[in-house]
Each structure stands twice: as structure tokens, then as C-alpha cells.
Design an enzyme around this catalytic site. Structure first.
Site, short mmCIF file in Angstrom:
data_model
loop_
_atom_site.label_atom_id
_atom_site.label_comp_id
_atom_site.label_asym_id
_atom_site.label_seq_id
_atom_site.Cartn_x
_atom_site.Cartn_y
_atom_site.Cartn_z
N GLY A 1 -1.28 4.18 7.94
CA GLY A 1 -2.09 5.32 7.53
C GLY A 1 -1.20 6.39 6.90
O GLY A 1 -0.85 6.34 5.73
N GLY A 2 -0.83 7.38 7.72
CA GLY A 2 -0.08 8.54 7.24
C GLY A 2 1.11 8.19 6.35
O GLY A 2 1.29 8.79 5.28
N HIS B 1 -12.36 -0.64 11.51
CA HIS B 1 -11.39 0.41 11.81
C HIS B 1 -11.95 1.32 12.90
O HIS B 1 -13.16 1.61 12.92
CB HIS B 1 -11.06 1.22 10.55
CG HIS B 1 -9.88 2.11 10.75
ND1 HIS B 1 -9.98 3.30 11.42
CD2 HIS B 1 -8.57 1.96 10.40
CE1 HIS B 1 -8.77 3.85 11.48
NE2 HIS B 1 -7.90 3.06 10.87
N GLU C 1 -4.70 -2.13 16.29
CA GLU C 1 -4.42 -0.69 16.15
C GLU C 1 -4.86 0.03 17.43
O GLU C 1 -6.03 0.40 17.56
CB GLU C 1 -5.20 -0.12 14.97
CG GLU C 1 -4.84 -0.75 13.64
CD GLU C 1 -5.12 0.19 12.48
OE1 GLU C 1 -4.20 0.49 11.75
OE2 GLU C 1 -6.27 0.65 12.35
N SER D 1 0.70 4.94 13.75
CA SER D 1 1.93 5.73 13.62
C SER D 1 3.15 4.88 13.28
O SER D 1 4.26 5.14 13.75
CB SER D 1 2.17 6.56 14.89
OG SER D 1 1.12 7.48 15.07
N TRP E 1 -5.38 4.63 2.92
CA TRP E 1 -5.27 6.02 2.47
C TRP E 1 -6.36 6.91 3.09
O TRP E 1 -6.33 8.13 2.90
CB TRP E 1 -5.36 6.08 0.94
CG TRP E 1 -4.19 5.44 0.23
CD1 TRP E 1 -3.09 4.86 0.82
CD2 TRP E 1 -4.00 5.30 -1.18
NE1 TRP E 1 -2.24 4.38 -0.14
CE2 TRP E 1 -2.77 4.64 -1.38
CE3 TRP E 1 -4.75 5.67 -2.30
CZ2 TRP E 1 -2.27 4.34 -2.66
CZ3 TRP E 1 -4.25 5.38 -3.57
CH2 TRP E 1 -3.02 4.73 -3.75
N GLY F 1 -2.49 8.04 14.05
CA GLY F 1 -2.39 9.43 13.58
C GLY F 1 -1.84 10.38 14.62
O GLY F 1 -1.89 11.59 14.45
#
Ligand code: PGA
Length: 253
Positions: free
Chosen positions: A231-232, A92, A164, A210, A10, A170
Site C-alpha cells: 500500500g503506502g 481487501h 494481509e 506495512s 494505490w 497502514g
């Protein structure tokens, strides 16, 4: 058999009320029978979410390797464990980039998480210029060699890896299934070199960047992709519910 995992990162989003509401929604989702779901709320809300969750596991987005002491603003792995938190993100790319976390510090964080029985989700991945100059396999291997591959086989088997690519985080530009599979297969081959075939076969390697309901099915169907760090799309219950649903995993598998 390796675990299939969908994890929601988040990041620094949501009010306390929104976080609690989303946690409840995730907890009530129709989750595929073999899929483990984790959420990583902002640190301030991990205990709220832990109190709400029954089967969704709750992790922190960061923690400090020392147990206690004069480290203003930090929260330790030991404190997370005391609060019943089950997992932690380590490495991350946003922590590497904005907070200058290097491979040596991440190694200490990994050791501390494992010492306290917290499941580490270790993130790796290359920036755009490394993707473009073609040295991305070497780049990611170095991240693993310098932070992860010192672990014993027993400790390593508790780690979840997340690939990632930074250029996909993102940005709406996801890795193609070929790009993801190439890296995931390489990661699994390095694990095999280091720890043997059985551990390599049982290690979960997630894709992040993404990932959304439109592309997850194809990504999760890749032989060496064992789920996603999201994520998003983890902030929208309607999207996240698709990613954790049985159908997203079974149609192409
Ligand atoms: P994204 O983020 O899904 O918004 O690209 C993934 C991540 O940073 O873990």
C-alpha cells in the site's frame, strides 16, 4: 515454480497526473528478472495506466460480479476485461470493513473474475482481536473455505492469494517474519489438502501490511512468502523501486 510478485495497491490516492507519472516511473524501474509487477490504481485511472504500461500489469481495486445492468456506481469484471485490465483485487479488508463485503459476495466476485479471464488477487487476514485471542489460523482458513476453495483446481491455479493481517495495514506495524511464515505455511498446507502438492507448490501467496524497503528483504526471504501487496510504499517510487529490485530478493534467498 511459483511466480514472485510485487503489487502496488494505490487505494484512493493520487490525482490523474500523479497516477500517470507514477505509472511511468514504475514502468521504467529496474525490475528483477523473475519478478512480476502489478499496479492497482484507482478505477478512474486504470485505462490511463494501461495505455502507459508496457510490462507492468494493471489491475482494478474492485469490480462487481454481474456483467451489466442497474447497479449504479459499479464497474463489472466484464467491463474491466473489455478495457484490457488484467487483474482485480478481491476481498481487501477495507472493502470487507467499509463496504460490508462478505465471504459469499467475494465468492461471486472471484467466480466472475475467473469467468472473464481476469487474474484475481484474493486478500485474507485477521483483525487485531483475532490475532490476540489466538484463533487467527481458523479465521483465515474460514475466509478461504467460504470464498475460494469451491474453485476447481484449474481455476484455483489462476488465483494469487494475499495474506494481509488487518492490524498491520497502514499501521507501520508489520508482521514478524515468524508470524508471516506461520500463516503462509498454513495457507500452503490448506491449499495442498484441497488441491494437492503440485498446485500448492505453484501457488503465489503474497504478504501485505506495512511492507517497506526496511522489512521486505526479510519477509520475501521467508520460504512461503512469494512477494508483497504493497500500500503506502507503492505510492513512493523510491520505495517501490527497492521492493521490485533484484537485490531485495536475492541477497537473503
Ligand atoms: P500498507 O497497505 O502497505 O499501506 O500497509 C497494504 C494493503 O492494504 O494492501
Amino acid at each position: 515454480m511459483r511466480s514472485k510478485i510485487v503489487a502496488g495497491n494505490w487505494k484512493m490516492n493520487l490525482s490523474q497526473q500523479e497516477a500517470k507519472a507514477l505509472c511511468k516511473e514504475v514502468n521504467n524501474m529496474n525490475i528483477g528478472s523473475e519478478i512480476e509487477v502489478y499496479i492497482f490504481p484507482p478505477m478512474l485511472y486504470v485505462s490511463d495506466c494501461k495505455a502507459i504500461s508496457t510490462h507492468v500489469k494493471v489491475g482494478a481495486q474492485n469490480a462487481y460480479p454481474k456483467d451489466t445492468g442497474a447497479f449504479t456506481g459499479e464497474v463489472s469484471m466484464w467491463q474491466l476485461k473489455e478495457a484490457g485490465i488484467e487483474a482485480v483485487l478481491i476481498g481487501h479488508s477495507e472493502r470487507r470493513e467499509y463496504f460490508n463485503e462478505d465471504n459469499a459476495l467475494l465468492k461471486q466476485k472471484l467466480d466472475a473474475a475467473l469467468a472473464h479471464g481476469i487474474k484475481p488477487f484474493f486478500c485474507c487476514g485477521e483483525p487485531l482481536e483475532i490475532r490476540q485471542n489466538g484463533t487467527f489460523l481458523e479465521y483465515v482458513k474460514k475466509q478461504l473455505v467460504e470464498s475460494v476453495f469451491h474453485l476447481s483446481a484449474e481455476d484455483f491455479s489462476k488465483v494469487v492469494l494475499a495474506y494481509e493481517p488487518i492490524w498491520a495495514i497502514g499501521t507501520g506495524q508489520t508482521a514478524s517474519t515468524e508470524q508471516a511464515e506461520e500463516m503462509h505455511a498454513a495457507i500452503r498446507s490448506w491449499i495442498e489438502e484441497q488441491y494437492g502438492k503440485e498446485i500448492a507448490e505453484n501457488s503465489s501467496v503474497l504478504y501485505g501490511g506495512s511492507c517497506n524497503p526496511g522489512n521486505a528483504q526479510a519477509l520475501f526471504a521467508c520460504e512461503n512468502v512469494d512477494g508483497g501487496l504493497i500500500g503506502g510504499a507503492s505510492l513512493k517510487a523510491a520505495d517501490f523501486s527497492v521492493l521490485v529490485a533484484e537485490g531485495t530478493w536475492t541477497i537473503l534467498n
